[in-house]
Write an enzyme that holds these catalytic residues in place. Structure first.
Site, PDB file in Angstrom:
ATOM      1  N   TYR A   4      -1.914  -8.919  16.055  1.00  0.00           N
ATOM      2  CA  TYR A   4      -1.939  -7.915  15.267  1.00  0.00           C
ATOM      3  C   TYR A   4      -3.090  -6.981  15.230  1.00  0.00           C
ATOM      4  O   TYR A   4      -2.735  -5.827  15.195  1.00  0.00           O
ATOM      5  CB  TYR A   4      -1.940  -8.636  13.612  1.00  0.00           C
ATOM      6  CG  TYR A   4      -2.327  -7.749  12.624  1.00  0.00           C
ATOM      7  CD1 TYR A   4      -1.242  -6.564  12.502  1.00  0.00           C
ATOM      8  CD2 TYR A   4      -3.482  -7.903  11.791  1.00  0.00           C
ATOM      9  CE1 TYR A   4      -1.436  -5.834  11.254  1.00  0.00           C
ATOM     10  CE2 TYR A   4      -3.458  -6.882  10.786  1.00  0.00           C
ATOM     11  CZ  TYR A   4      -2.784  -5.965  10.448  1.00  0.00           C
ATOM     12  OH  TYR A   4      -2.941  -5.148   9.569  1.00  0.00           O
ATOM     13  N   LYS A  34      -3.503  -2.853  15.978  1.00  0.00           N
ATOM     14  CA  LYS A  34      -3.954  -1.956  15.112  1.00  0.00           C
ATOM     15  C   LYS A  34      -5.176  -1.162  16.010  1.00  0.00           C
ATOM     16  O   LYS A  34      -5.393  -0.071  15.689  1.00  0.00           O
ATOM     17  CB  LYS A  34      -4.817  -2.727  14.094  1.00  0.00           C
ATOM     18  CG  LYS A  34      -3.563  -3.138  13.149  1.00  0.00           C
ATOM     19  CD  LYS A  34      -3.124  -1.991  12.215  1.00  0.00           C
ATOM     20  CE  LYS A  34      -1.660  -2.234  12.165  1.00  0.00           C
ATOM     21  NZ  LYS A  34      -1.109  -1.079  10.872  1.00  0.00           N
ATOM     22  N   ASP A  91      14.128   1.469  10.429  1.00  0.00           N
ATOM     23  CA  ASP A  91      13.460   0.262  11.019  1.00  0.00           C
ATOM     24  C   ASP A  91      12.568   0.453  12.373  1.00  0.00           C
ATOM     25  O   ASP A  91      13.304   0.914  13.259  1.00  0.00           O
ATOM     26  CB  ASP A  91      14.614  -0.620  11.264  1.00  0.00           C
ATOM     27  CG  ASP A  91      14.091  -2.041  11.936  1.00  0.00           C
ATOM     28  OD1 ASP A  91      13.045  -2.413  12.001  1.00  0.00           O
ATOM     29  OD2 ASP A  91      15.053  -3.014  11.970  1.00  0.00           O
ATOM     30  N   LEU A 130       0.807  -1.311   0.075  1.00  0.00           N
ATOM     31  CA  LEU A 130       0.139  -0.228  -0.088  1.00  0.00           C
ATOM     32  C   LEU A 130       0.903   1.218  -0.022  1.00  0.00           C
ATOM     33  O   LEU A 130       0.513   2.315  -0.702  1.00  0.00           O
ATOM     34  CB  LEU A 130      -0.987   0.033   1.096  1.00  0.00           C
ATOM     35  CG  LEU A 130      -1.910  -0.957   1.152  1.00  0.00           C
ATOM     36  CD1 LEU A 130      -2.355  -1.300   2.478  1.00  0.00           C
ATOM     37  CD2 LEU A 130      -3.169  -0.857   0.282  1.00  0.00           C
ATOM     38  N   ASN A 151       2.616   4.163   7.668  1.00  0.00           N
ATOM     39  CA  ASN A 151       2.169   2.952   7.176  1.00  0.00           C
ATOM     40  C   ASN A 151       2.783   1.515   7.255  1.00  0.00           C
ATOM     41  O   ASN A 151       2.068   0.592   7.308  1.00  0.00           O
ATOM     42  CB  ASN A 151       1.979   3.135   5.467  1.00  0.00           C
ATOM     43  CG  ASN A 151       1.738   1.956   4.611  1.00  0.00           C
ATOM     44  OD1 ASN A 151       0.698   1.314   4.315  1.00  0.00           O
ATOM     45  ND2 ASN A 151       2.944   1.387   4.063  1.00  0.00           N
TER      46      ASN A 151
HETATM   47  N1  LIG Z   1      -3.136  -5.592   3.311  1.00  0.00           N
HETATM   48  C1  LIG Z   1      -4.341  -5.202   4.246  1.00  0.00           C
HETATM   49  O1  LIG Z   1      -5.286  -6.020   4.061  1.00  0.00           O
HETATM   50  C2  LIG Z   1      -4.313  -4.601   5.325  1.00  0.00           C
HETATM   51  C3  LIG Z   1      -5.630  -4.272   5.928  1.00  0.00           C
HETATM   52  C4  LIG Z   1      -5.662  -3.295   6.852  1.00  0.00           C
HETATM   53  C5  LIG Z   1      -4.346  -2.652   7.298  1.00  0.00           C
HETATM   54  N2  LIG Z   1      -3.469  -2.690   6.509  1.00  0.00           N
HETATM   55  C6  LIG Z   1      -2.000  -2.089   7.029  1.00  0.00           C
HETATM   56  O2  LIG Z   1      -1.513  -1.588   5.972  1.00  0.00           O
HETATM   57  C7  LIG Z   1      -0.061  -1.195   6.154  1.00  0.00           C
HETATM   58  C8  LIG Z   1       0.726  -1.676   4.795  1.00  0.00           C
HETATM   59  O3  LIG Z   1       0.628  -3.026   4.919  1.00  0.00           O
HETATM   60  P1  LIG Z   1       0.811  -3.791   3.501  1.00  0.00           P
HETATM   61  O4  LIG Z   1      -0.550  -4.339   3.360  1.00  0.00           O
HETATM   62  O5  LIG Z   1       0.821  -2.606   2.410  1.00  0.00           O
HETATM   63  O6  LIG Z   1       1.573  -4.809   3.674  1.00  0.00           O
HETATM   64  P2  LIG Z   1       3.000  -5.088   3.234  1.00  0.00           P
HETATM   65  O7  LIG Z   1       2.995  -5.193   1.541  1.00  0.00           O
HETATM   66  O8  LIG Z   1       3.753  -6.346   3.976  1.00  0.00           O
HETATM   67  O9  LIG Z   1       4.074  -3.911   3.454  1.00  0.00           O
HETATM   68  C9  LIG Z   1       4.257  -3.624   4.530  1.00  0.00           C
HETATM   69  C10 LIG Z   1       5.393  -2.639   4.750  1.00  0.00           C
HETATM   70  O10 LIG Z   1       5.773  -2.214   5.918  1.00  0.00           O
HETATM   71  C11 LIG Z   1       7.137  -2.323   6.076  1.00  0.00           C
HETATM   72  N3  LIG Z   1       7.706  -2.935   7.434  1.00  0.00           N
HETATM   73  C12 LIG Z   1       7.474  -3.998   8.079  1.00  0.00           C
HETATM   74  N4  LIG Z   1       7.964  -3.934   9.206  1.00  0.00           N
HETATM   75  C13 LIG Z   1       8.859  -2.886   9.396  1.00  0.00           C
HETATM   76  C14 LIG Z   1       9.836  -2.365  10.196  1.00  0.00           C
HETATM   77  N5  LIG Z   1       9.929  -2.893  11.306  1.00  0.00           N
HETATM   78  N6  LIG Z   1      10.474  -1.143   9.813  1.00  0.00           N
HETATM   79  C15 LIG Z   1      10.300  -0.650   8.812  1.00  0.00           C
HETATM   80  N7  LIG Z   1       9.358  -1.068   7.784  1.00  0.00           N
HETATM   81  C16 LIG Z   1       8.495  -2.055   7.967  1.00  0.00           C
HETATM   82  C17 LIG Z   1       7.663  -3.401   4.921  1.00  0.00           C
HETATM   83  O11 LIG Z   1       8.982  -3.452   4.650  1.00  0.00           O
HETATM   84  P3  LIG Z   1       9.751  -4.761   4.179  1.00  0.00           P
HETATM   85  O12 LIG Z   1       9.273  -5.054   2.845  1.00  0.00           O
HETATM   86  O13 LIG Z   1      11.051  -4.483   4.148  1.00  0.00           O
HETATM   87  O14 LIG Z   1       9.419  -5.927   5.271  1.00  0.00           O
HETATM   88  C18 LIG Z   1       6.663  -3.015   4.070  1.00  0.00           C
HETATM   89  O15 LIG Z   1       7.302  -1.991   3.273  1.00  0.00           O
HETATM   90  C19 LIG Z   1       0.341  -1.793   7.547  1.00  0.00           C
HETATM   91  O16 LIG Z   1       0.278  -1.002   8.578  1.00  0.00           O
HETATM   92  C20 LIG Z   1      -0.953  -3.026   7.687  1.00  0.00           C
HETATM   93  O17 LIG Z   1      -1.188  -3.222   8.885  1.00  0.00           O
HETATM   94  C21 LIG Z   1      -3.092  -3.488   5.686  1.00  0.00           C
END
Ligand SMILES: NC(=O)c1ccc[n+]([C@@H]2O[C@H](COP(=O)([O-])OP(=O)(O)OC[C@H]3O[C@@H](n4cnc5c(N)ncnc54)[C@H](OP(=O)(O)O)[C@@H]3O)[C@@H](O)[C@H]2O)c1
Length: 341
Positions: A213, A217, A83, A34, A113
């Site tokens: 998780y 949130k 990080d 995202l 994010n």
């Molecule tokens: N996808 C869904 O259905 C959904 C629904 C509700 C909320 N969300 C929220 O949306 C946000 C983005 O998630 P996404 O769905 O896009 O997931 P994603 O594709 O897994 O992306 C997560 C991002 O966060 C980074 N990240 C994780 N741990 C980190 C750390 N310790 N330090 C710095 N960066 C870190 C990851 O970096 P790396 O690639 O290096 O690991 C990646 O860039 C999250 O907060 C998630 O909780 C997602």
């Protein structure tokens, strides 16, 4: 059921280009998912610059090449390391952003994010359960560090402080919080209880694999409410920085596939979730929304009821208690952190 209806049938929109044009937008976790798609949309809408906060620089540089080639924008993407599992890294990143603004750069929008859905127990070098530190403590730390930077930038670039375009601090929460058990809420120290391995095992048993998780949130929604409360106001009583949170809805990112999430969840994700290109529109919508969203949580691009786990009167005390505990932890990291304006 209504959540499913909203997910399947809401036509999401991007904000108008005028709400983004020329702005500098910081997005953590922007190398993929995202965050990356929000950065791409922002540049397509004419953002002056995007700062990608990434934990692995090589992944960030790849995202930069990808975003630049698809948007035709060059020299507008900055890739900086952060990080969230390390307070020192968060502090260093915040310092870099602060210096950027002191050196004449602007910061209009900060989108918190980065996050992950950990299903396994692990402790960071700072001594906290990984997702508790990344999704909650570091998200709060970075938000508190960036609030004054957003204010300084808005003073320097007065066009960004008019009511409709004032700075935004947007926290990406979720809608998964609605199902939490959150048994730790009654503990003497909620953070200590959340950081206890035995209690974690019991909670995961009670609430299911996504319980931790979902709790992180939920706490992101609490953090949003508390930071919104301390944001300074103008003479009309409007916040000088709009602080809000959102759920992007269920999206087809790597969030679950990279973790040992239940297979059923992954199957449902593949079947009905939004694309990240679509879901990321909700990030930019919240990050350009009006003062009426301050302190609130959005779903399907509208302020929504986050449910009784947030709004029940008993939860007000829990929220205030955990915020105090969070601030106590963050004061150990940075004794000068501002929690009053
Ligand atoms: N996808 C869904 O259905 C959904 C629904 C509700 C909320 N969300 C929220 O949306 C946000 C983005 O998630 P996404 O769905 O896009 O997931 P994603 O594709 O897994 O992306 C997560 C991002 O966060 C980074 N990240 C994780 N741990 C980190 C750390 N310790 N330090 C710095 N960066 C870190 C990851 O970096 P790396 O690639 O290096 O690991 C990646 O860039 C999250 O907060 C998630 O909780 C997602």
């Amino acid at each position: 059921m209504s959540a499913l209806y909203g997910l399947l049938f809401t036509k999401l929109k991007l904000p108008p280009a005028s709400a983004i044009h020329g702005k500098t937008i910081l997005i953590t976790g922007a190398n993929t998912g995202l965050g990356r798609e929000a950065a791409r949309h922002a540049l397509s809408l004419g953002a002056g610059a995007v700062i990608l906060g990434v934990r692995t620089l090589t992944k960030g540089e790849q995202a930069k090449i990808d975003i630049e080639s698809s948007t035709g924008c060059s020299n507008k993407v900055l890739v900086w390391p952060i990080d969230l599992e390390s307070f020192a890294s968060v502090q260093a990143f915040a310092g870099k952003v602060s210096k950027y603004v002191d050196d004449g750069g602007r910061l209009d929008i900060a989108i918190m994010n980065a996050g992950f859905a950990s299903m396994e127990w692990a402790i960071t070098g700072d001594g906290w359960e990984r997702s508790l530190q990344a999704n909650v403590l570091s998200t709060a730390l970075l938000s508190l560090e960036l609030l004054p930077v957003l204010l300084r930038s808005a003073e320097r670039f007065p066009s960004s402080s008019s009511a409709s375009t004032r700075p935004h601090l947007t926290i990406v929460a979720s809608d998964i919080h609605r199902g939490v058990k959150f048994s730790e809420r009654s503990a003497g120290s909620i953070l200590s209880a959340l950081n206890d391995h035995e209690r974690w095992k019991a909670s995961q048993g009670l609430g299911g694999a996504t319980e931790r998780y979902a709790v992180t949130k939920l706490l992101d929604i609490f953090i949003t409410m508390e930071i919104a409360r301390l944001a300074p106001r103008d003479e009309r009583g409007d916040p000088l920085v709009i602080v809000n949170s959102l759920t992007p809805g269920f999206c087809k990112s790597d969030l679950l596939t990279r973790e040992k999430a239940p297979l059923l969840l992954k199957v449902v994700q593949a079947a009905i979730a939004r694309t990240v290109e679509e879901g990321s529109k909700t990030l930019l919508h919240a990050a350009t929304a009006g003062v009426e969203t301050h302190g609130l949580w959005m779903e399907n691009q509208a302020v929504a009821d986050p449910g009784s786990i947030v709004t029940d009167s008993a939860m007000v005390g829990v929220r205030e208690k955990i915020w105090k505990e969070v601030v106590d932890v963050l004061r150990e990291v940075n004794s000068e952190i501002r929690t009053e304006y």
